[in-house]
Design an enzyme around this catalytic site. Structure first.
Site, mmCIF file in Angstrom:
data_model
loop_
_atom_site.group_PDB
_atom_site.id
_atom_site.type_symbol
_atom_site.label_atom_id
_atom_site.label_comp_id
_atom_site.label_asym_id
_atom_site.label_seq_id
_atom_site.Cartn_x
_atom_site.Cartn_y
_atom_site.Cartn_z
ATOM 1 N N CYS A 160 1.719 5.719 -4.833
ATOM 2 C CA CYS A 160 0.414 5.061 -4.544
ATOM 3 C C CYS A 160 -0.762 5.875 -4.658
ATOM 4 O O CYS A 160 -1.971 5.182 -4.389
ATOM 5 C CB CYS A 160 0.299 4.085 -3.280
ATOM 6 S SG CYS A 160 0.453 4.974 -1.867
ATOM 7 N N ASP A 170 9.624 6.472 -2.722
ATOM 8 C CA ASP A 170 8.483 5.703 -2.665
ATOM 9 C C ASP A 170 7.594 6.290 -1.336
ATOM 10 O O ASP A 170 7.652 5.684 -0.612
ATOM 11 C CB ASP A 170 8.962 4.442 -2.495
ATOM 12 C CG ASP A 170 7.605 3.535 -2.470
ATOM 13 O OD1 ASP A 170 6.425 3.873 -2.762
ATOM 14 O OD2 ASP A 170 7.717 2.370 -2.342
ATOM 15 N N CYS A 192 -13.978 -13.453 2.488
ATOM 16 C CA CYS A 192 -13.507 -12.112 1.509
ATOM 17 C C CYS A 192 -12.786 -12.733 0.251
ATOM 18 O O CYS A 192 -11.820 -13.200 0.372
ATOM 19 C CB CYS A 192 -12.710 -11.397 2.486
ATOM 20 S SG CYS A 192 -11.871 -9.773 1.548
ATOM 21 N N CYS A 246 -18.329 -10.690 -5.065
ATOM 22 C CA CYS A 246 -18.481 -10.719 -3.647
ATOM 23 C C CYS A 246 -19.841 -10.298 -3.317
ATOM 24 O O CYS A 246 -20.360 -9.328 -3.764
ATOM 25 C CB CYS A 246 -17.533 -9.711 -2.912
ATOM 26 S SG CYS A 246 -17.580 -9.497 -1.326
ATOM 27 N N GLU A 252 14.903 5.561 6.166
ATOM 28 C CA GLU A 252 13.513 5.320 6.293
ATOM 29 C C GLU A 252 13.322 5.980 7.678
ATOM 30 O O GLU A 252 14.107 5.781 8.511
ATOM 31 C CB GLU A 252 13.659 3.686 6.497
ATOM 32 C CG GLU A 252 12.265 3.150 7.463
ATOM 33 C CD GLU A 252 11.149 3.448 6.913
ATOM 34 O OE1 GLU A 252 10.736 3.692 5.493
ATOM 35 O OE2 GLU A 252 10.146 3.762 7.616
ATOM 36 N N CYS A 308 -13.882 -2.585 -1.162
ATOM 37 C CA CYS A 308 -13.663 -2.659 -2.655
ATOM 38 C C CYS A 308 -14.897 -1.827 -3.333
ATOM 39 O O CYS A 308 -15.820 -1.976 -3.038
ATOM 40 C CB CYS A 308 -13.717 -4.168 -3.434
ATOM 41 S SG CYS A 308 -12.728 -5.534 -2.555
ATOM 42 N N CYS A 313 -19.649 -3.475 2.193
ATOM 43 C CA CYS A 313 -18.380 -3.352 2.866
ATOM 44 C C CYS A 313 -17.627 -2.311 2.124
ATOM 45 O O CYS A 313 -17.956 -2.022 0.851
ATOM 46 C CB CYS A 313 -17.727 -4.728 3.180
ATOM 47 S SG CYS A 313 -16.165 -4.693 2.463
HETATM 48 C C1 LIG Z 1 5.012 3.152 0.681
HETATM 49 S S1 LIG Z 1 6.192 2.682 1.710
HETATM 50 C C2 LIG Z 1 7.602 2.085 0.741
HETATM 51 C C3 LIG Z 1 8.679 1.322 1.199
HETATM 52 C C4 LIG Z 1 9.429 0.589 0.304
HETATM 53 N N1 LIG Z 1 9.977 1.402 -0.734
HETATM 54 C C5 LIG Z 1 8.882 -0.719 -0.083
HETATM 55 O O1 LIG Z 1 8.270 -0.695 -1.151
HETATM 56 O O2 LIG Z 1 8.956 -1.626 0.722
HETATM 57 C C6 LIG Z 1 6.703 4.248 2.369
HETATM 58 C C7 LIG Z 1 7.630 4.193 3.661
HETATM 59 O O3 LIG Z 1 7.914 5.418 4.035
HETATM 60 C C8 LIG Z 1 8.016 5.551 5.472
HETATM 61 N N2 LIG Z 1 8.110 6.976 5.848
HETATM 62 C C9 LIG Z 1 6.716 7.536 5.980
HETATM 63 N N3 LIG Z 1 7.032 8.927 6.118
HETATM 64 C C10 LIG Z 1 8.685 8.972 5.848
HETATM 65 C C11 LIG Z 1 9.524 10.243 6.107
HETATM 66 N N4 LIG Z 1 8.859 11.266 6.185
HETATM 67 N N5 LIG Z 1 10.724 9.996 5.916
HETATM 68 C C12 LIG Z 1 11.131 8.902 5.573
HETATM 69 N N6 LIG Z 1 10.384 7.621 5.604
HETATM 70 C C13 LIG Z 1 8.968 7.671 5.828
HETATM 71 C C14 LIG Z 1 7.250 4.689 5.974
HETATM 72 O O4 LIG Z 1 7.688 4.062 7.165
HETATM 73 C C15 LIG Z 1 7.343 3.338 4.869
HETATM 74 O O5 LIG Z 1 8.166 2.418 5.047
#
Ligand SMILES: C[S@@+](CC[C@H](N)C(=O)[O-])C[C@H]1O[C@@H](n2cnc3c(N)ncnc32)[C@H](O)[C@@H]1O
Length: 404
Positions: free
Chosen positions: A356, A330, A152, A70, A284, A79, A76
């Site tokens: 992540c 997650d 990009c 790039c 969620e 990355c 920017c």
């Molecule tokens: C990294 S994403 C994972 C979503 C799903 N596992 C996927 O792979 O598509 C994290 C999720 O946690 C939700 N979230 C953030 N804080 C939260 C909380 N305190 N309790 C429950 N969900 C939450 C966000 O809205 C988001 O949808």
């Protein structure tokens, strides 16, 4: 005459993608450098404990250095690993995960990061900012200044063509789904000659056509409204589903908690595994994502959707408090610090933690250890090629009482 820039010997990569060096005894985090290099630097930020700097001239280059694909690499803020050979990117990511585990959880572990294709053209969701005269671009690193972008290389080729137009709003989010549907999320006026499937106004006032997308993973379809959460790399959802299922080893009849479930990606596949005799409680916090999950998962009788924060659900949901066999969690980048003790109290034989941010993961692994869970397998995936971001799937097993 301009002052000569300081020169440093570059040490190991740190969490966040910069490399560690020392300038007059002080720690300096250097961007756009590689371990083993000698570079001149421009200091961009000073705190009491450390400096931040950009490498300006490479005086001795690492064999891992390549010409960035790039033109805007280093300009920017998008990355940070464009100058790094693909195999070396994996090594750098692996050493960051290892270092975080060692430092924050006291665990010695060599981590091999798995490559995920493609390494360019993978970003299916991009939020473009705009310059004062309406040109789309990306922000400079740690700055509000927008760098105009004409092309990009990490953006998915199927995204709506935002870059050849001018915009009268500060942001335009462009999305393309795995079923090739396009969406713009913006309050800007959409140019007449731009063909796009749908536009959602972020103020909720201006909506035209499609505002929801369908994402498909194997034989499951998921509804995602507007800019709700969905994995960004086109191979990410499938990669993570496979890794989570392999890690969880769910059995028919199991009771599973899928925490931070988004629109129910893992919930759907876990429901298949536990079958009609099992249950999946899918938690969620985002109400729109929880509504989308209801749309996609209403046919699965063994799924119960809970629209609440994980913390609330762990405290108040009577069914969850009776205990589960497995937990998948997650959380967002900040991790699950406050939830970990209550997750441990569910008594699951195994927790699968999708993360992540390796620092948040390592910190939470340490807390899980205090509550009787020991780190087992850990896989790491380069789901954000050309950047320092890395996704981990970690297994935490409950130790029998009396075992170390
Ligand atoms: C990294 S994403 C994972 C979503 C799903 N596992 C996927 O792979 O598509 C994290 C999720 O946690 C939700 N979230 C953030 N804080 C939260 C909380 N305190 N309790 C429950 N969900 C939450 C966000 O809205 C988001 O949808």
């Amino acid at each position: 005459m301009s002052e000569a820039l300081p020169v440093v010997e570059v040490g190991p990569v740190a969490h966040g993608g910069s490399c560690v060096a020392r300038l007059d005894g002080q720690v300096v985090f250097v961007r756009h450098a590689l371990p083993g290099e000698r570079v001149s630097i421009r200091v961009t930020d000073r705190t009491k404990r450390y400096l931040r700097a950009d490498a300006v001239e490479v005086l001795e280059a690492s064999p891992d250095r390549v010409t960035p694909p790039c033109d805007l690499a280093g300009v920017c803020g998008g990355c940070d690993f464009q100058h790094v050979a693909p195999e070396a990117q994996l090594r750098l990511l692996g050493s960051v995960v290892s270092e975080q585990l060692q430092r924050l959880a006291g665990i010695e572990r060599e981590v091999q990061v798995e490559a995920v294709s493609p390494s360019l053209g993978w970003r299916t969701r991009v939020t473009w900012s705009t310059t004062p005269d309406g040109r789309p671009g990306l922000r400079r690193h740690r700055s509000h200044q927008v760098v105009p972008v004409e092309h990009c290389p990490i953006a998915h080729p199927g995204l709506p063509d935002v870059l050849s137009h001018r915009w009268d709003a500060p942001q335009v989010e462009a999305i393309v789904s795995s079923t090739d549907q396009q969406l713009l999320v913006t309050d800007a006026t959409v140019p007449k000659d731009l063909h796009v499937d749908g536009v959602a106004g972020t103020d909720g006032a201006r909506r035209a056509g499609r505002t929801r997308l369908t994402e498909r993973v194997e034989d499951h379809d998921f509804t995602v409204t507007g800019s709700g959460f969905w994995q960004v790399h086109p191979a990410a959802a499938r990669t993570l589903v496979d890794a989570v299922l392999e890690a969880a080893e769910a059995r028919p009849g199991d009771r599973v908690a899928d925490l931070y479930a988004g629109v129910g990606l893992f919930t759907a596949f876990l429901a298949d595994r536990v079958g009609p005799q099992g249950t999946v409680v899918s938690v969620e916090a985002d109400t729109q994502a929880a509504r989308d999950a209801r749309r996609s998962l209403h046919r699965h009788a063994q799924v119960r959707l809970v629209s609440a924060t994980t913390e609330q659900a762990l405290r108040d949901d009577a069914d969850l408090r009776r205990g589960v066999d497995l937990v998948v969690l997650d959380p967002p980048r900040t991790g699950a610090r406050r939830a970990v003790p209550d997750v441990a109290r569910l008594g699951a034989r195994r927790v699968v933690y999708v993360a992540c941010d390796p620092a948040a993961l390592a910190r939470d692994v340490a807390t899980f250890a205090e509550h009787g869970y020991r780190l087992g397998d850990l896989r790491a995936f380069a789901l954000f090629p050309m950047t320092h971001h890395v996704e981990c799937v970690a297994v935490l097993d409950r130790q029998a009482v009396g075992s170390e």
